[in-house]
Design a protein around this motif. Sequence first.
Motif, PDB file in Angstrom:
ATOM      1  N   ASN A   9     -30.798   1.924  31.370  1.00 51.93           N
ATOM      2  CA  ASN A   9     -31.782   2.994  31.238  1.00 51.93           C
ATOM      3  C   ASN A   9     -33.073   2.567  30.540  1.00 51.93           C
ATOM      4  N   LYS A  10     -33.105   1.404  29.902  1.00 59.75           N
ATOM      5  CA  LYS A  10     -34.341   0.914  29.307  1.00 59.75           C
ATOM      6  C   LYS A  10     -35.168   0.074  30.274  1.00 59.75           C
ATOM      7  N   TRP A  13     -38.424   1.708  31.556  1.00 62.99           N
ATOM      8  CA  TRP A  13     -39.347   1.827  30.429  1.00 62.99           C
ATOM      9  C   TRP A  13     -40.024   0.493  30.156  1.00 62.99           C
ATOM     10  N   LYS A  14     -39.239  -0.592  30.161  1.00 61.81           N
ATOM     11  CA  LYS A  14     -39.806  -1.926  29.927  1.00 61.81           C
ATOM     12  C   LYS A  14     -40.732  -2.338  31.071  1.00 61.81           C
ATOM     13  N   ALA A 136     -34.882   5.993  28.112  1.00 67.23           N
ATOM     14  CA  ALA A 136     -34.688   4.951  27.107  1.00 67.23           C
ATOM     15  C   ALA A 136     -34.394   5.516  25.725  1.00 67.23           C
TER      16      ALA A 136
END
Length: 408
Positions: A9-10, A13-14, A136
């Motif tokens: 889930n990150k 975002w990254k 995130a």
Amino acid sequence: MLLLTKSANKTPWKLILTTEAFSSLANQFMQILLPWYILSTTGSILWTGIVGFCSLLPNVFSSLFGAQVIDRFGRSKVMFGCEVSQLILIGAITALVFAGQDAPWLVGGLIFASSVFDAPGQLARTALSPTFSRYADVPLSKTSGMIEAFDGVMSVAGPLLCGLVIAYMGLLGAWVLCTAFCVVIVILCLLMFTNRKPRVLRPSVSFKEAFSNMWGDEILKETVLFTLPTFLLGQAWELVLLPSYIYEKGFDSVYFGLLGGAFGLGAFGGALFFAAAAKRFTFFTLLSVNYAGYLLSVLVLLLNLPKAAVLAATVFCGVPFGAFGAMVISIILLRTPEALRSKTLGLFATASYTVESLCVLGMACCIHWAGLYVTLCAVSGIFAILILISLLGRKHNDFWTAVTAKNK
């Protein structure tokens, strides 16, 4: 809309932070390359202002059009399509420079076309940031602050790199590198695009609904109204005032890049501080300091100070800019329902690009007919008045305090 598994889930975002970083690098690189190219080929400040105006004008309309396209086709598709289109157009400019067919009017036309896709792509990324922050489990204020911090870093790296590349590799080398940045951005967007799941369709909303929501929300409305004057000197400082100062004083492209990078360094520090300590800020205090920073950035050019003093002051001027930019985007996103975000951001972008494009053209004309000194004096007077208005506009219930309390 991108949906990944909880174990990853990150990742989106990254990816979007990385994409924002490279997009900012390309934009900041172009802020130096474009005016230097026009000045080198025409020697005209007026032409520099006209091309700068053309680079901003399409955003006035594409911000509104882009918001509708985003709602219809989805944020990830629009983001990917816009970046591919810009890659093709910037690549075409590079090919013209290589072939020796780089007439200023032709390059200006391609820049105009490229700018049509700039605002929609940016709107799509901004509209995705709240969703990716939620995936995130990261506060939106931190995401906005990190995006502004990346913008600050690239505001240092982009101008410095461009100044050095122009000095040692020439304009062709600079255009080739700018094209390479666009390639990287397209690859990052492709990674996000290919990992998406089918978007969730939402009820269509109109600009009237978005405007009514913004105008009916006192905090949101006044935040936008107090922020718009900052765009008087936004692009105009980089595209007209600073190039005119460099050209008039006979400085080289390296110092031009250093000045652009100095402001970016300050913006990076301000945005990073906001990301780490958002609750310590208040809207009107930061607004007043931001106006004062703009005033100082003009005064150091007006007073004809030594290079070291101008660079140091320019770094200081960028600090409130970085923090304030992160705060404003956070307020807009936090105060706007998700279904209205794309169109609200479109309205805000249209207003800001309108102010910026008119000021770029207006300041170029003022410098052409009245001179740089008179123009700098006029701009200084405007921001002195804005500082007074900001100080008088303070309220007991600060905008940012009210927003963070509601969304705690």
